[in-house]
Design an enzyme around this catalytic site. Structure first.
Site, PDB file in Angstrom:
ATOM      1  N   HIS A 142      60.397 -17.400  55.505  1.00 57.95           N
ATOM      2  CA  HIS A 142      61.404 -16.654  56.268  1.00 57.95           C
ATOM      3  C   HIS A 142      62.730 -17.380  56.153  1.00 57.95           C
ATOM      4  CE1 HIS A 142      63.368 -14.477  59.514  1.00 57.95           C
ATOM      5  NE2 HIS A 142      62.406 -13.591  59.378  1.00 57.95           N
ATOM      6  N   ASP A 189      54.868 -10.152  59.216  1.00 58.49           N
ATOM      7  CA  ASP A 189      54.215  -9.137  58.376  1.00 58.49           C
ATOM      8  C   ASP A 189      52.774  -9.509  58.037  1.00 58.49           C
ATOM      9  OD1 ASP A 189      56.268  -7.210  58.089  1.00 58.49           O
ATOM     10  OD2 ASP A 189      57.352  -8.628  56.832  1.00 58.49           O
TER      11      ASP A 189
HETATM   12  N1  COA Z   1      55.273 -18.032  48.807  1.00 55.99           N
HETATM   13  C1  COA Z   1      55.451 -19.134  48.071  1.00 55.99           C
HETATM   14  N2  COA Z   1      56.580 -19.855  48.079  1.00 55.99           N
HETATM   15  C2  COA Z   1      57.567 -19.425  48.876  1.00 55.99           C
HETATM   16  C3  COA Z   1      57.444 -18.292  49.692  1.00 55.99           C
HETATM   17  C4  COA Z   1      56.232 -17.587  49.630  1.00 55.99           C
HETATM   18  N3  COA Z   1      56.062 -16.486  50.359  1.00 55.99           N
HETATM   19  N4  COA Z   1      58.575 -18.101  50.376  1.00 55.99           N
HETATM   20  C5  COA Z   1      59.393 -19.087  50.027  1.00 55.99           C
HETATM   21  N5  COA Z   1      58.793 -19.887  49.109  1.00 55.99           N
HETATM   22  C6  COA Z   1      59.358 -21.062  48.481  1.00 55.99           C
HETATM   23  C7  COA Z   1      60.226 -20.634  47.304  1.00 55.99           C
HETATM   24  O1  COA Z   1      59.487 -20.543  46.109  1.00 55.99           O
HETATM   25  C8  COA Z   1      61.248 -21.720  47.281  1.00 55.99           C
HETATM   26  O2  COA Z   1      60.664 -22.849  46.723  1.00 55.99           O
HETATM   27  P1  COA Z   1      61.507 -23.785  45.736  1.00 55.99           P
HETATM   28  O3  COA Z   1      62.623 -24.331  46.583  1.00 55.99           O
HETATM   29  O4  COA Z   1      60.514 -24.807  45.310  1.00 55.99           O
HETATM   30  O5  COA Z   1      62.003 -22.918  44.628  1.00 55.99           O
HETATM   31  C9  COA Z   1      61.479 -22.031  48.755  1.00 55.99           C
HETATM   32  O6  COA Z   1      60.257 -21.686  49.403  1.00 55.99           O
HETATM   33  C10 COA Z   1      62.620 -21.229  49.375  1.00 55.99           C
HETATM   34  O7  COA Z   1      62.346 -19.833  49.168  1.00 55.99           O
HETATM   35  P2  COA Z   1      63.429 -18.730  48.964  1.00 55.99           P
HETATM   36  O8  COA Z   1      62.794 -17.529  48.340  1.00 55.99           O
HETATM   37  O9  COA Z   1      64.623 -19.304  48.269  1.00 55.99           O
HETATM   38  O10 COA Z   1      63.818 -18.436  50.468  1.00 55.99           O
HETATM   39  P3  COA Z   1      64.725 -17.255  50.972  1.00 55.99           P
HETATM   40  O11 COA Z   1      65.219 -17.649  52.295  1.00 55.99           O
HETATM   41  O12 COA Z   1      65.712 -16.863  49.940  1.00 55.99           O
HETATM   42  O13 COA Z   1      63.722 -16.024  51.079  1.00 55.99           O
HETATM   43  C11 COA Z   1      61.918 -14.742  51.855  1.00 55.99           C
HETATM   44  C12 COA Z   1      63.044 -15.696  52.238  1.00 55.99           C
HETATM   45  C13 COA Z   1      61.320 -14.196  53.141  1.00 55.99           C
HETATM   46  C14 COA Z   1      62.502 -13.563  51.060  1.00 55.99           C
HETATM   47  C15 COA Z   1      60.856 -15.485  51.041  1.00 55.99           C
HETATM   48  O14 COA Z   1      60.257 -16.478  51.847  1.00 55.99           O
HETATM   49  C16 COA Z   1      59.815 -14.561  50.462  1.00 55.99           C
HETATM   50  O15 COA Z   1      60.023 -13.999  49.360  1.00 55.99           O
HETATM   51  N6  COA Z   1      58.664 -14.362  51.186  1.00 55.99           N
HETATM   52  C17 COA Z   1      57.651 -13.433  50.741  1.00 55.99           C
HETATM   53  C18 COA Z   1      58.009 -12.022  51.135  1.00 55.99           C
HETATM   54  C19 COA Z   1      57.910 -11.800  52.617  1.00 55.99           C
HETATM   55  O16 COA Z   1      56.928 -12.135  53.231  1.00 55.99           O
HETATM   56  N7  COA Z   1      58.960 -11.182  53.180  1.00 55.99           N
HETATM   57  C20 COA Z   1      58.997 -10.837  54.579  1.00 55.99           C
HETATM   58  C21 COA Z   1      60.046 -11.618  55.294  1.00 55.99           C
HETATM   59  S1  COA Z   1      59.974 -11.330  57.040  1.00 55.99           S
END
Ligand code: COA
Length: 376
Positions: free
Chosen positions: A262, A313
């Site tokens: 998140h 979720d």
């Molecule tokens: N599974 C595995 N790794 C994850 C992850 C997940 N669900 N969510 C974040 N990470 C990791 C990323 O790979 C990244 O790692 P790195 O720094 O080694 O590259 C780090 O955590 C930061 O993630 P990032 O995607 O840059 O964070 P963000 O703030 O841009 O994105 C989300 C937030 C919610 C979009 C992201 O956590 C995600 O894609 N989650 C899955 C989808 C989801 O559940 N969405 C609902 C949100 S309420």
């Protein structure tokens, strides 16, 4: 030329506006809506009360609540135009796509169309809150070749949604589980879909355009679509034994585990413990704890190996699954609740509007000499 000292990909950490609707109390790791702790709300009130709170700023009195409930219950029916859309879409259209189109079309016949005042927008929001559950359940039943179920005015939003889906009244524990999930889904600050709604209406467009934008933004798996993606993933995992190897393999291949992570919560989504408790109650009632057990096993691995926690979720996905709710309806159900938050944002934006128009850091070529068509 203005200097732009800060750039944050994905606007992480950027303050993009002011809002009095909700906030995260990071010291206590709690989400507060209009100042009320969601733990208190989920334990004490109905989703209708939370929707009222979001739209009207305060919790309702007895008479305000019965008036609000009556407005919702009287406006659940669909227009012929919307029914024709639901009947005419190609088979296998995703319910979120259909919902986006149907909600947009409701704007044509809204009695307040053309009136973008604060009060008219609240009235439009109430109509949408009333009609979205009917749209998603009607669309689902039509797609299965079943007769749509008429809404029941004696049931609240949560119980009526389940009733229209199944054609029979839900058990009390199911209606309560749905009620809690709707409260948890109602509002969450400047997330992508609320921001999309605010951007849209900041041009002095209208509430229907903004809500349609919100639905479009919510649909993706990085946002609301994660509840469906999480359940599809859980079905692939299938067992507690498979949970850790699955999560480790996903991490090794840098694949995201849906329903985890998140932008705002780094030590855990405050809504998760509430929904996990509800999911356990469903498991107890149904005598099958497979999905909460698999969920917990993935969660343990993710926290231990990467320090990444589930978001709301994740438990919502398996709670809905245990209630036999079809997976493609999970994000539309999220919409049926989030309409309240989006509408509060639309009204708040318009009450103190300035067009939202950020800038970008240009990464293209500096200058290219013009070459006539025949010489390229
Ligand atoms: N599974 C595995 N790794 C994850 C992850 C997940 N669900 N969510 C974040 N990470 C990791 C990323 O790979 C990244 O790692 P790195 O720094 O080694 O590259 C780090 O955590 C930061 O993630 P990032 O995607 O840059 O964070 P963000 O703030 O841009 O994105 C989300 C937030 C919610 C979009 C992201 O956590 C995600 O894609 N989650 C899955 C989808 C989801 O559940 N969405 C609902 C949100 S309420």
């Amino acid at each position: 030329m203005v200097e732009y000292p800060e750039y944050s990909p994905g606007l992480e950490g950027i303050i993009a506006g002011e809002s009095a609707i909700s906030r995260i109390d990071s010291e206590r790791n709690r989400l507060l809506s209009r100042g009320y702790d969601l733990v208190d709300l989920t334990e004490n009130v109905s989703f209708e009360e939370v929707a009222y709170l979001l739209l009207h700023t305060d919790l309702p009195s007895d008479s305000q609540l019965s008036d609000f409930g009556a407005q919702l219950r009287q406006q659940r029916d669909l227009t012929e135009e919307v029914l024709a859309i639901l009947r005419s879409v190609p088979p296998f259209t995703h319910p979120m796509t259909l919902l986006r189109t149907a909600v947009s079309s409701l704007g044509h016949s809204d009695p307040d169309a053309g009136d973008d005042s604060h009060d008219a927008n609240v009235r439009k929001a109430i109509r949408l809150l009333a009609k979205v559950p009917t749209i998603l359940t009607t669309a689902h039943r039509l797609a299965l070749g079943q007769t749509p179920v008429e809404p029941r005015a004696d049931l609240d939003q949560a119980a009526n949604l389940l009733y229209m889906l199944r054609g029979e009244e839900a058990q009390a524990y199911e209606a309560e589980a749905m009620n809690v999930s709707l409260i948890l889904y109602a509002e969450h600050g400047f997330n992508a879909s609320a921001f999309a709604a605010r951007v849209t209406v900041s041009t002095l467009s209208n509430l229907y355009a903004a809500i349609t934008s919100g639905i479009g933004a919510l649909a993706g798996p990085l946002h609301g679509g994660a509840n469906e993606a999480a359940m599809e993933m859980l079905l692939k995992v299938g067992s507690v034994e498979n949970a850790r190897p699955f999560a480790l393999a996903a991490m090794a291949s840098k694949a995201k585990i849906m329903g985890f992570g998140h932008r705002e919560y780094k030590s855990g989504d405050s809504r998760v413990p509430i929904m996990k408790r509800v999911a356990r109650q469903i498991a107890e009632a149904t005598g099958n704890s497979l999905w909460p057990d698999v969920g917990d096993a993935i969660e343990e691995t993710m926290i231990a190996e990467k320090g990444i926690h589930p978001n709301v979720d994740f438990p919502c996905a398996y709670a809905y699954y245990m209630m036999d709710i079809p997976i493609p309806l999970y994000t539309p159900i999220f919409v049926s609740s989030r309409i309240s938050g989006w509408s509060a944002h639309v009204v708040e934006q318009l009450d103190n509007n300035r067009i939202i128009r950020p800038i970008h850091h240009y990464t293209g070529e500096a200058h290219r000499p013009y070459v006539p068509l025949k010489e390229r």
